[in-house]
Design a protein around this motif. Structure first.
Motif, PDB file in Angstrom:
ATOM      1  N   PRO A   1      -7.100  -0.580  -3.084  1.00 41.20           N
ATOM      2  CA  PRO A   1      -5.848  -1.173  -2.611  1.00 41.20           C
ATOM      3  C   PRO A   1      -4.806  -1.231  -3.732  1.00 41.20           C
ATOM      4  O   PRO A   1      -5.106  -1.644  -4.860  1.00 41.20           O
TER       5      PRO A   1
ATOM      6  N   SER B   1     -13.573  -5.653  -1.364  1.00 41.67           N
ATOM      7  CA  SER B   1     -12.570  -6.677  -1.678  1.00 41.67           C
ATOM      8  C   SER B   1     -13.107  -7.917  -2.384  1.00 41.67           C
ATOM      9  O   SER B   1     -12.461  -8.426  -3.302  1.00 41.67           O
TER      10      SER B   1
ATOM     11  N   HIS C   1     -13.442   5.681  -2.804  1.00 37.20           N
ATOM     12  CA  HIS C   1     -12.689   4.505  -2.383  1.00 37.20           C
ATOM     13  C   HIS C   1     -11.323   4.567  -3.045  1.00 37.20           C
ATOM     14  O   HIS C   1     -11.212   4.522  -4.277  1.00 37.20           O
TER      15      HIS C   1
ATOM     16  N   ARG D   1       1.595  -0.850   0.730  1.00 37.59           N
ATOM     17  CA  ARG D   1       0.218  -0.855   0.230  1.00 37.59           C
ATOM     18  C   ARG D   1      -0.532   0.355   0.754  1.00 37.59           C
ATOM     19  O   ARG D   1      -0.398   0.733   1.924  1.00 37.59           O
TER      20      ARG D   1
ATOM     21  N   HIS E   1      -4.593   1.926   0.942  1.00 37.43           N
ATOM     22  CA  HIS E   1      -6.017   1.583   0.816  1.00 37.43           C
ATOM     23  C   HIS E   1      -6.769   2.473   1.792  1.00 37.43           C
ATOM     24  O   HIS E   1      -6.440   2.514   2.983  1.00 37.43           O
TER      25      HIS E   1
END
Length: 288
Positions: A44, A206, A41, A116, A118
């Motif tokens: 973010p 999140s 992962h 950003r 992510h």
């Protein structure tokens, strides 16, 4: 009947350059969920300027790599001559097969101007009969990822791999597999039925989310049992949340993973390294 949790865990840091990365699979509890044997992962993060963070050219054999870009711009090169950029919401998929060298670079999205990044990277283990096949490649932009709204204005679902109801991903299936991005609005819920003997896991990128009446924390990876049943996802927050749900039929052949190679025995691992060092995977000739 609701499915039971087998375990939950959080990842280990595996940062690259300016990117903060949590490695979630393999972990201390399992080496695979269905055909999926690896999950990073890319957390973010906002950047003050362009970053161009990547792994550099490196080989793979025996797997397919799948990069799902939530935010950012992902540039791909490989030794088979494939090149593409995908942008926020897009997918890079590469079947390594009998050997390839690739390079992926994640940057901010030049089309939107947002700073950003992510993303997720999965490795999908190939059946033994497909590990010796030639490499293949697909770049799928956001608008070509199948998805639809959930009932009662609950949110939406995107099918990154596999099928859901009438939705079918363009990514090839070498065994039963599914990978969904589920977006759930505040104070809404969503249920999905999972068949017997299907391995399935969820990741919460999140926010805290309730799965089958148990609240799990943001950043948790949760695997469920193989008994047929439902997974009910509840968002009890006042903001929307996201869930990554994935799995498939169990991989029944031996799994031997070493470095960038996933094969079925140690001899094949040795051959993978030997072929790489002897130049059989080719080379990335030119970056554009």
């Amino acid at each position: 009947m609701k499915k039971q949790t087998s375990f939950s865990t959080k990842g280990q840091r595996a940062d690259i350059g300016d990117l903060t990365i949590n490695r979630l699979l393999a972990n201390r509890y399992t080496d695979a969920v269905g055909p999926f044997v690896f999950l990073d992962h890319i957390v973010p993060k906002f950047h003050s300027s362009s970053i161009s963070s990547g792994t550099g050219g490196h080989p793979h054999r025996g797997i397919a790599t799948l990069s799902y870009i939530i935010d950012g711009e992902d540039e791909h090169f490989d030794s088979a001559g494939n090149y593409a950029k995908v942008y926020s919401g897009g997918i890079q998929w590469m079947k390594a097969g009998n050997g390839i060298i690739h390079d992926e670079t994640l940057n901010v999205d030049s089309r939107t101007g947002t700073n950003r990044t992510h993303a997720f990277q999965f490795w999908i283990n190939l059946p033994a009969k497909n590990k010796a096949e030639k490499p293949e490649y697909l770049a799928i932009q956001s608008e070509d990822v199948p998805g639809k709204s959930l009932s009662n204005d609950s949110g939406w679902i995107k099918v990154i791999a596999g099928d859901y109801e009438e939705l079918h991903s363009k990514i090839p299936n070498y065994s039963e597999q599914f990978l969904y991005h589920i977006h759930l609005e505040a104070d809404r819920n969503f249920s999905i039925s999972i068949n017997e003997n299907v391995e399935v896991a969820a990741f919460l990128p999140s926010n805290n989310t309730t799965l089958n009446d148990i609240e799990f924390q943001a950043g948790e990876f949760i695997e469920f049992d193989r008994i047929a049943g439902e997974i009910t996802i509840e968002n009890k927050l006042q903001v929307a949340t996201d869930i990554i749900l994935f799995g498939g039929e169990p991989y029944t052949e031996p799994i031997i993973a070493e470095g960038p190679f996933v094969m079925n025995n140690l001899t094949e691992i040795g051959d993978a390294y030997s072929d790489f060092y002897s130049g059989k995977y080719g080379q990335i000739v030119q970056k554009r």
